[in-house]
Design a protein around this motif. Structure first.
Motif, PDB file in Angstrom:
ATOM      1  N   GLY A   1       0.812  -1.204   0.000  1.00  0.00           N
ATOM      2  CA  GLY A   1       0.000   0.000   0.000  1.00  0.00           C
ATOM      3  C   GLY A   1       0.853   1.265   0.000  1.00  0.00           C
ATOM      4  O   GLY A   1       0.546   2.235  -0.691  1.00  0.00           O
TER       5      GLY A   1
ATOM      6  N   GLY B   1       0.942   3.905  -3.004  1.00  0.00           N
ATOM      7  CA  GLY B   1       0.356   5.193  -2.656  1.00  0.00           C
ATOM      8  C   GLY B   1      -1.055   5.125  -2.128  1.00  0.00           C
ATOM      9  O   GLY B   1      -1.756   6.146  -2.094  1.00  0.00           O
ATOM     10  N   ASP B   2      -1.514   3.951  -1.715  1.00  0.00           N
ATOM     11  CA  ASP B   2      -2.857   3.797  -1.147  1.00  0.00           C
ATOM     12  C   ASP B   2      -2.779   2.774  -0.007  1.00  0.00           C
ATOM     13  O   ASP B   2      -3.094   1.600  -0.190  1.00  0.00           O
TER      14      ASP B   2
ATOM     15  N   GLY C   1      -4.560   2.537   2.643  1.00  0.00           N
ATOM     16  CA  GLY C   1      -5.860   2.047   3.096  1.00  0.00           C
ATOM     17  C   GLY C   1      -6.291   0.791   2.361  1.00  0.00           C
ATOM     18  O   GLY C   1      -6.708  -0.195   2.969  1.00  0.00           O
ATOM     19  N   THR C   2      -6.168   0.810   1.037  1.00  0.00           N
ATOM     20  CA  THR C   2      -6.517  -0.370   0.246  1.00  0.00           C
ATOM     21  C   THR C   2      -5.620  -1.547   0.592  1.00  0.00           C
ATOM     22  O   THR C   2      -6.079  -2.693   0.710  1.00  0.00           O
TER      23      THR C   2
ATOM     24  N   THR D   1      -3.152  -5.992  -4.025  1.00  0.00           N
ATOM     25  CA  THR D   1      -3.046  -4.570  -3.685  1.00  0.00           C
ATOM     26  C   THR D   1      -2.580  -3.755  -4.879  1.00  0.00           C
ATOM     27  O   THR D   1      -3.135  -2.689  -5.181  1.00  0.00           O
TER      28      THR D   1
ATOM     29  N   SER E   1      -5.418  -3.671  -7.495  1.00  0.00           N
ATOM     30  CA  SER E   1      -6.595  -2.955  -7.009  1.00  0.00           C
ATOM     31  C   SER E   1      -6.389  -1.444  -7.071  1.00  0.00           C
ATOM     32  O   SER E   1      -7.323  -0.688  -7.368  1.00  0.00           O
ATOM     33  N   VAL E   2      -5.150  -1.006  -6.796  1.00  0.00           N
ATOM     34  CA  VAL E   2      -4.856   0.429  -6.832  1.00  0.00           C
ATOM     35  C   VAL E   2      -4.658   0.927  -8.254  1.00  0.00           C
ATOM     36  O   VAL E   2      -5.120   2.019  -8.614  1.00  0.00           O
ATOM     37  N   SER E   3      -3.988   0.131  -9.091  1.00  0.00           N
ATOM     38  CA  SER E   3      -3.607   0.608 -10.427  1.00  0.00           C
ATOM     39  C   SER E   3      -4.663   0.362 -11.493  1.00  0.00           C
ATOM     40  O   SER E   3      -4.679   1.051 -12.520  1.00  0.00           O
TER      41      SER E   3
ATOM     42  N   SER F   1     -12.406  -3.153  -7.114  1.00  0.00           N
ATOM     43  CA  SER F   1     -12.510  -2.901  -5.679  1.00  0.00           C
ATOM     44  C   SER F   1     -11.605  -3.855  -4.913  1.00  0.00           C
ATOM     45  O   SER F   1     -11.204  -4.901  -5.444  1.00  0.00           O
TER      46      SER F   1
END
Length: 303
Positions: free
Chosen positions: A38, A42-43, A45-46, A80, A83-85, A90
């Motif tokens: 994460g 850069g995320d 939380g995810t 992760t 999901s972010v990229s 979700s």
């Protein structure tokens, strides 16, 4: 996904398995992988949502001896990252469609790493059998044994991150388009996986012997959750009526509930050793005989 993110995630994947085998700093766990991945993506939380969900899923999963188990850590890293990229994916969908399948596939690569490591073991045996042992060579081969372990995680992570993003994006678009029904199902499945982990854990804990603590823990958690949720709602209502009311009511964190459970466990432990002069030997022998009748439960004496 930037090249440096792929590089850092690949390096972490190669190092986390060595951490699990030797240091065990907890950064090799799924929740630790979610934190690191994460931060890199850069995320955070995810990453923590995915890592915590995978951590709960494998609560009751363990190995004995040289057996292999699902690699939830590597699954968390890839889930992760994608999901972010990837747009429209979700965390729950990433868990069920990426993290779980990857974790299962990594079992085969774990076996391959163990098999490849026997080459260095045989070289060490050969060196030891020599009349004049080359200790430096023995030390080098011991260190070389880390290579199969690292590569078994780093290579698949690099390939997936470098060449799999377009494929995952296509899948995400389909799950949010014509296959919306399947995407909804995967989201629900991902959200329920922690319950599966708890079910596996409860299956192997001595629940029959400690049923009272299970009921007490469930009741305490429910009561505090309802009580503090009501206080939050009450505080929000009062602040809406009276602008001078600035007190904020926060919910009871799970850490506080866990500390209550720890306190009860300490009291129970002290009561056991306190009744036998502080040795606890008699109680252990009684527990061993009584646990034989608890079919399906793995207790501390069996571990």
């Amino acid at each position: 996904m930037a090249w440096w993110q792929i590089l850092l995630l690949t390096l972490y994947a190669g190092l986390e398995i060595l951490d699990e085998l030797q240091i065990y700093s907890s950064l090799n766990t799924p929740v630790g992988a979610g934190l690191i991945a994460g931060l890199i993506m850069g995320d955070m939380g995810t990453g923590l949502v995915i890592g915590a969900s995978m951590q709960l899923m494998v609560l009751g999963v363990g190995t004995f001896g040289g057996a292999s188990k699902i690699d939830a850590t590597t699954g968390t890293v890839l889930a992760t990252a994608f999901s972010v990229s990837v747009k429209g994916m979700s965390p729950q969908t990433a868990i069920s469609s990426i993290a779980v399948p990857v974790a299962a596939i990594m079992v085969e690569l774990d076996v391959l790493a163990r098999f490849a490591n026997t080459y260095f073991s045989h070289r060490i045996d050969h060196l030891i059998d020599q009349d004049h042992i080359n200790y430096k060579a023995v030390e080098r081969n011991v260190l070389y044994g880390a290579l199969p372990w690292s590569l078994s995680r780093a290579i698949p992570v690099f390939i997936a991150l470098a060449f799999g993003q377009k494929l995952v994006q296509t899948i995400a678009n389909a799950l949010n388009g014509d296959l919306m029904w399947l995407g909804t199902g995967l989201t629900v499945a991902g959200a329920t996986l922690p319950a599966v982990g708890f079910a596996i854990l409860l299956r192997y804990l001595p629940i029959k012997k400690h049923a009272a603590y299970l009921i007490l823990g469930f009741t305490v958690t429910t009561l505090f959750s309802v009580l503090f949720s009501g206080l939050q709602a009450l505080g929000a209502g009062v602040s809406a009526v009276n602008k001078g009311f600035t007190t904020a009511f926060v919910g009871l964190p799970m850490l506080a509930i866990a500390m209550i459970g720890l306190a009860l466990a300490i009291l129970h432990y002290k009561s056991i050793i306190g009744g036998n002069g502080g040795t606890g030997q008699k109680v252990v022998s009684q527990n061993v005989s009584s646990d034989v009748n608890n079919e399906g439960e793995i207790t501390d004496d069996e571990l």
